[in-house]
Design an enzyme around this catalytic site. Structure first.
Site, PDB file in Angstrom:
ATOM      1  N   TRP A 171      74.152 -15.575  68.651  1.00 43.60           N
ATOM      2  CA  TRP A 171      74.559 -14.249  69.132  1.00 43.60           C
ATOM      3  C   TRP A 171      75.901 -13.860  68.560  1.00 43.60           C
ATOM      4  O   TRP A 171      76.156 -12.670  68.312  1.00 43.60           O
ATOM      5  CB  TRP A 171      74.542 -14.223  70.660  1.00 43.60           C
ATOM      6  CG  TRP A 171      73.243 -14.740  71.177  1.00 43.60           C
ATOM      7  CD1 TRP A 171      73.043 -15.813  72.003  1.00 43.60           C
ATOM      8  CD2 TRP A 171      71.930 -14.257  70.843  1.00 43.60           C
ATOM      9  NE1 TRP A 171      71.701 -16.020  72.212  1.00 43.60           N
ATOM     10  CE2 TRP A 171      70.991 -15.079  71.516  1.00 43.60           C
ATOM     11  CE3 TRP A 171      71.454 -13.223  70.048  1.00 43.60           C
ATOM     12  CZ2 TRP A 171      69.619 -14.886  71.417  1.00 43.60           C
ATOM     13  CZ3 TRP A 171      70.086 -13.030  69.941  1.00 43.60           C
ATOM     14  CH2 TRP A 171      69.183 -13.846  70.621  1.00 43.60           C
ATOM     15  N   ASP A 172      76.780 -14.819  68.324  1.00 38.95           N
ATOM     16  CA  ASP A 172      78.031 -14.524  67.615  1.00 38.95           C
ATOM     17  C   ASP A 172      77.740 -14.028  66.201  1.00 38.95           C
ATOM     18  O   ASP A 172      78.366 -13.073  65.721  1.00 38.95           O
ATOM     19  CB  ASP A 172      78.916 -15.779  67.538  1.00 38.95           C
ATOM     20  CG  ASP A 172      79.726 -16.008  68.800  1.00 38.95           C
ATOM     21  OD1 ASP A 172      79.939 -15.046  69.549  1.00 38.95           O
ATOM     22  OD2 ASP A 172      80.129 -17.154  69.039  1.00 38.95           O
ATOM     23  N   VAL A 173      76.810 -14.703  65.524  1.00 36.41           N
ATOM     24  CA  VAL A 173      76.470 -14.296  64.157  1.00 36.41           C
ATOM     25  C   VAL A 173      75.854 -12.905  64.150  1.00 36.41           C
ATOM     26  O   VAL A 173      76.227 -12.039  63.357  1.00 36.41           O
ATOM     27  CB  VAL A 173      75.509 -15.323  63.518  1.00 36.41           C
ATOM     28  CG1 VAL A 173      75.014 -14.830  62.169  1.00 36.41           C
ATOM     29  CG2 VAL A 173      76.209 -16.680  63.358  1.00 36.41           C
TER      30      VAL A 173
END
Length: 398
Positions: A171-173
């Site tokens: 989700w960060d990516v």
């Protein structure tokens, strides 16, 4: 091959002329700005004196240099300021709001209040573009690990009822790449209208959008179904892991009928594989049929893989049309996979200050008319402070 000497000040690529300031930490926002830097934008990362909270994040060298920080800040410029003082905050705002057609762009995941408040900054530069990453849409905090646990994927991962986390901060990516798209959209609008804007993205919304876009929200609402864990089997088609004679593992995928037939031809097991359809009373020309027969198909294939080494499997599958890949550790990826080498134009050698010579990736995007720059090293913390702004007087103690 000599390490890249492409200095951060020498900007080439499709985004040359764009100037982005980053005030952030961890993964999503640094990834967003590095993605822009790798396409030619000038990116200035502003940190507090001594570095932000991610400056010593693992993995790190035996001397305490963060490989994580160096890898997520390639090609940027670095400014350090006493951001806990009015002087340091004014200096940071000066850099953010500096003149220039391609300047006036900020990426941050810090609380947008005080000196980082959009209204305050846009009062100085009305065409300011501010990309702001939140945790949840209501402003409450969240990180990848607290978002992923709620996504449903840990309960669909593994083989049993216990949820299983994965180590990829997906989700960060995803949020980092959403930020780059949003920034470029806002910059295009600014070119058309002369107006800037604040663009916000919630990390949890990046997760929710993805779960919805893949059909899993609709599956619950329409079918009353919630995907169950299936181990390493590919959901909805045929795909599974197999063990080789030399104790390696490979993933084999056959989503289309053509791929399934290629697998049969390569292994010499076409007739036996075709028998699994009538045996399971399914149509093997459909993805759903192959999924329903996955255990019977795997039972036919398992002895074939168990009798061959990874090298033998590789030789048989080369040029066969079979979709497959070996499972690899990070070490095996670096030491064995030719894609992770200068044979791949993605990679080049960089001389990373404080760490040494590294094989590092640049942008994975390939432009036919505007070549992207080679990978560049991350800067030394604060290396560009004096160049980009006059030193800020330090507070006197005692």
């Amino acid at each position: 091959m000599q390490p890249s000497s492409n200095a951060p000040e020498e900007r080439h690529g499709p985004l040359a002329g764009l100037r982005v300031v980053e005030v952030s930490a961890f993964v999503a926002a640094p990834l967003a700005s590095m993605t822009l830097a790798q396409l030619g934008a000038e990116v200035i990362r502003i940190d507090p004196l001594g570095g932000s909270i991610d400056y010593h994040r693992w993995p790190e060298t035996e001397h305490g240099e963060s490989l994580y920080w160096a890898s997520l800040n390639k090609g940027k410029r670095s400014v350090t300021l006493p951001l806990d003082t009015p002087e340091g905050q004014r200096a940071a705002a000066d850099i953010i709001c500096a003149d220039g057609d391609g300047a006036g762009i900020l990426i941050t995941n810090l609380p947008a209040r005080g000196w980082l408040d959009y209204e305050q900054l846009s009062a100085r530069r009305p065409d300011l573009i501010m990309m702001r990453l939140l945790g949840n849409h209501d402003g409450s905090p969240a990180v990848d690990y607290s978002v992923n646990c709620a996504s449903g994927f840990p309960h669909a991962t593994g083989t049993g009822p216990e949820p299983v986390n994965h180590v990829l901060p997906s989700w960060d990516v995803a949020a980092g790449l959403y930020l780059t798209v949003g920034l470029l959209a806002a910059e295009r609008r600014r070119q058309e209208t002369g107006h800037g804007q604040e663009v916000t993205l919630a990390l949890s919304d990046a997760m929710l959008a993805t779960v919805g876009n893949l059909g899993y929200l609709a599956d619950v609402q329409i079918n009353g179904a919630s995907r169950e864990p299936g181990g390493n089997s590919l959901y909805g088609a045929f795909g599974r892991d197999f063990s080789t004679a030399d104790a390696r593992s490979v993933m084999v995928v056959a989503i289309t009928t053509r791929q399934f037939r290629a697998l049969g031809r390569a292994t010499g097991l076409t007739e036996k594989l075709e028998m699994t359809g009538p045996l399971m009373d399914v149509d093997l020309t459909t993805e759903g049929g192959r999924y329903a027969a996955r255990h019977a198909i795997a039972a036919v294939l398992e002895p074939w893989f168990a009798a061959r080494t990874l090298a033998e499997v590789r030789a048989v599958f080369h040029g066969s049309g079979v979709l497959w890949g070996p499972y690899q550790t990070f070490r095996q990826l670096v030491e064995e996979d030719p894609r992770c080498s200068t044979q791949n134009p993605l990679f080049s050698w960089v001389d990373q200050p404080g760490i040494g010579i590294l094989l590092a990736p640049g942008s994975p995007l390939v432009f036919s008319g505007d070549p992207t720059p080679a990978a560049a090293p991350a800067p030394r913390l604060g290396a560009d402070t004096d160049t980009l702004h006059s030193p800020v007087p330090q507070p006197v103690s005692g």
